[in-house]
Motif scaffolding. Structure first.
Motif, PDB file in Angstrom:
ATOM      1  N   ASP A  94       0.807  -1.226   0.000  1.00 17.18           N
ATOM      2  CA  ASP A  94       0.000   0.000   0.000  1.00 17.18           C
ATOM      3  C   ASP A  94       0.839   1.275   0.000  1.00 17.18           C
ATOM      4  O   ASP A  94       0.308   2.370   0.136  1.00 17.18           O
ATOM      5  N   ILE A 109      -1.166   5.322   0.169  1.00 15.75           N
ATOM      6  CA  ILE A 109      -1.448   6.065   1.391  1.00 15.75           C
ATOM      7  C   ILE A 109      -0.904   7.495   1.303  1.00 15.75           C
ATOM      8  O   ILE A 109      -0.096   7.812   0.431  1.00 15.75           O
ATOM      9  N   TYR A 149      -4.628   4.904   5.992  1.00 16.72           N
ATOM     10  CA  TYR A 149      -4.421   5.898   4.930  1.00 16.72           C
ATOM     11  C   TYR A 149      -3.488   7.018   5.399  1.00 16.72           C
ATOM     12  O   TYR A 149      -2.649   7.508   4.639  1.00 16.72           O
ATOM     13  N   MET A 206     -11.338   8.013   0.323  1.00 15.73           N
ATOM     14  CA  MET A 206     -11.713   8.612   1.606  1.00 15.73           C
ATOM     15  C   MET A 206     -13.152   9.120   1.572  1.00 15.73           C
ATOM     16  O   MET A 206     -13.928   8.931   2.519  1.00 15.73           O
TER      17      MET A 206
END
Length: 334
Positions: A170, A174, A212, A286
């Motif tokens: 990831d 992020i 995140y 988000m």
């Protein structure tokens, strides 16, 4: 001779400590700042007192509160200093965020966001408003610092990315918060009695947000065992104590996830039927999670200032001469 304000006296004392600490045997005194923000009556003061081993009842934080703790690294060594700041009033006093965050404190600064799990409808707006306001100010300070000390800014950014392994899948997905961030869900003892589906949505949503932003996430309550784990995390931020590597992602237990140990694949997609995802018209992951969360927990439309009591009218702060002058001023203004 003019009277010094409390802020001027405190600033002089800190500078004096710094001067004294640079003399003598050459041992370095570390100073870090930890800023607690979050839900009104969410338990921020209780956690700070527990971390400092102070056995006293917590008092409501009216605006911005400050205290400090000291800890020695070893025998016969100078004690490190940790500055603890706490913002009261939930999201009603965002302007005060700029007080503890300066170019002098930024390089050793950490943020702790405490969210009241027992009030899920207030959770997202509280989190969003506080993180956005804090990030906005931190970004301004970073820009200012970068003009005079670009090396320090570069080291800060590298330190934030160090929480994420270089081969983490990831890493490109992020957007780490510019300073170390810990998100704590409080009042788990109430939250654990929620319906399973509600707990699932809250847990998955907070895991997504924390991951995140490259943040740690953990739940706590009045349980001594949970408070001890939180204390360990805060001590790591304040005094550089070794970071815990334990992890718990079971929604039926208090979450405990250190920054960099979660993943989007383990978190999964937002808890909503796939047919409904396209109807939400989100422009980012988000925003999608926000819309899914607020579908189940619509934010309450309230005036964030209406519950804030005016400390100037609190009987415990009575000053007859000052109060008389205040009355005269109010009469002139009216």
């Amino acid at each position: 001779m003019p009277h010094e304000t409390l802020w001027e006296i405190a600033k002089a004392e800190v500078e004096k400590r710094g001067t004294n600490g640079s003399e003598g045997d050459g041992a370095e005194i570390g100073e870090k700042s930890v800023f607690f923000i979050g839900s009104k009556n969410g338990g921020k003061t209780t956690i700070i007192l527990r971390c400092l081993d102070r056995d006293e009842p917590p008092k409501p934080t009216l605006a911005l509160d400050y205290t400090y703790g000291r800890r020695a690294k070893g025998y016969n060594t100078p004690k490190d200093i940790a500055h603890f700041w706490e913002l009261g009033g939930g999201t009603s006093l965002l302007d005060l965020i700029s007080v503890p965050i300066t170019s002098d404190t930024l390089r050793t600064f950490s943020l702790v966001l405490i969210l009241d799990l027992s009030k899920p409808n207030d959770l997202w707006p509280t989190m969003e408003n506080l993180l956005q306001a804090t990030k906005s100010h931190v970004d301004k300070v970073i820009t200012k610092l970068g003009k005079t000390n670009p090396k320090a800014v570069s080291e800060m950014r590298q330190k934030i990315w160090n929480n994420m392994q270089k081969d983490h899948p990831d890493r490109e997905l992020i957007d780490p918060f510019p300073v170390p961030l810990v998100i704590i869900g409080s009042k788990y003892d109430i939250f654990q009695d929620f319906e399973s589906e509600k707990r699932k949505v809250i847990c998955k949503t907070l895991r997504f947000v924390a991951h995140y932003y490259g943040a740690s996430l953990m739940f706590t309550s009045k349980s001594e065992a949970l408070l001890l784990k939180i204390r360990g995390v805060i001590n790591q931020l304040a005094f550089g104590i070794d970071k815990s590597k334990s992890i718990c992602v079971d929604q039926n237990k208090p979450l405990f996830i250190t920054a960099g140990l979660d993943s989007f694949s383990q978190i999964g997609s937002p808890p909503i039927p796939e047919n409904d995802i396209g109807k939400l018209h989100a422009h980012s992951p988000m925003e999608l999670w926000k819309k899914v969360y607020e579908k189940l927990f619509p934010p309450k439309s309230i005036n964030t200032l209406k519950n804030i009591k005016d400390p100037a009218r609190d009987p415990q702060y009575t000053e007859s001469e000052v109060d008389e002058m205040r009355i005269q001023k109010d009469q002139v203004l009216s």
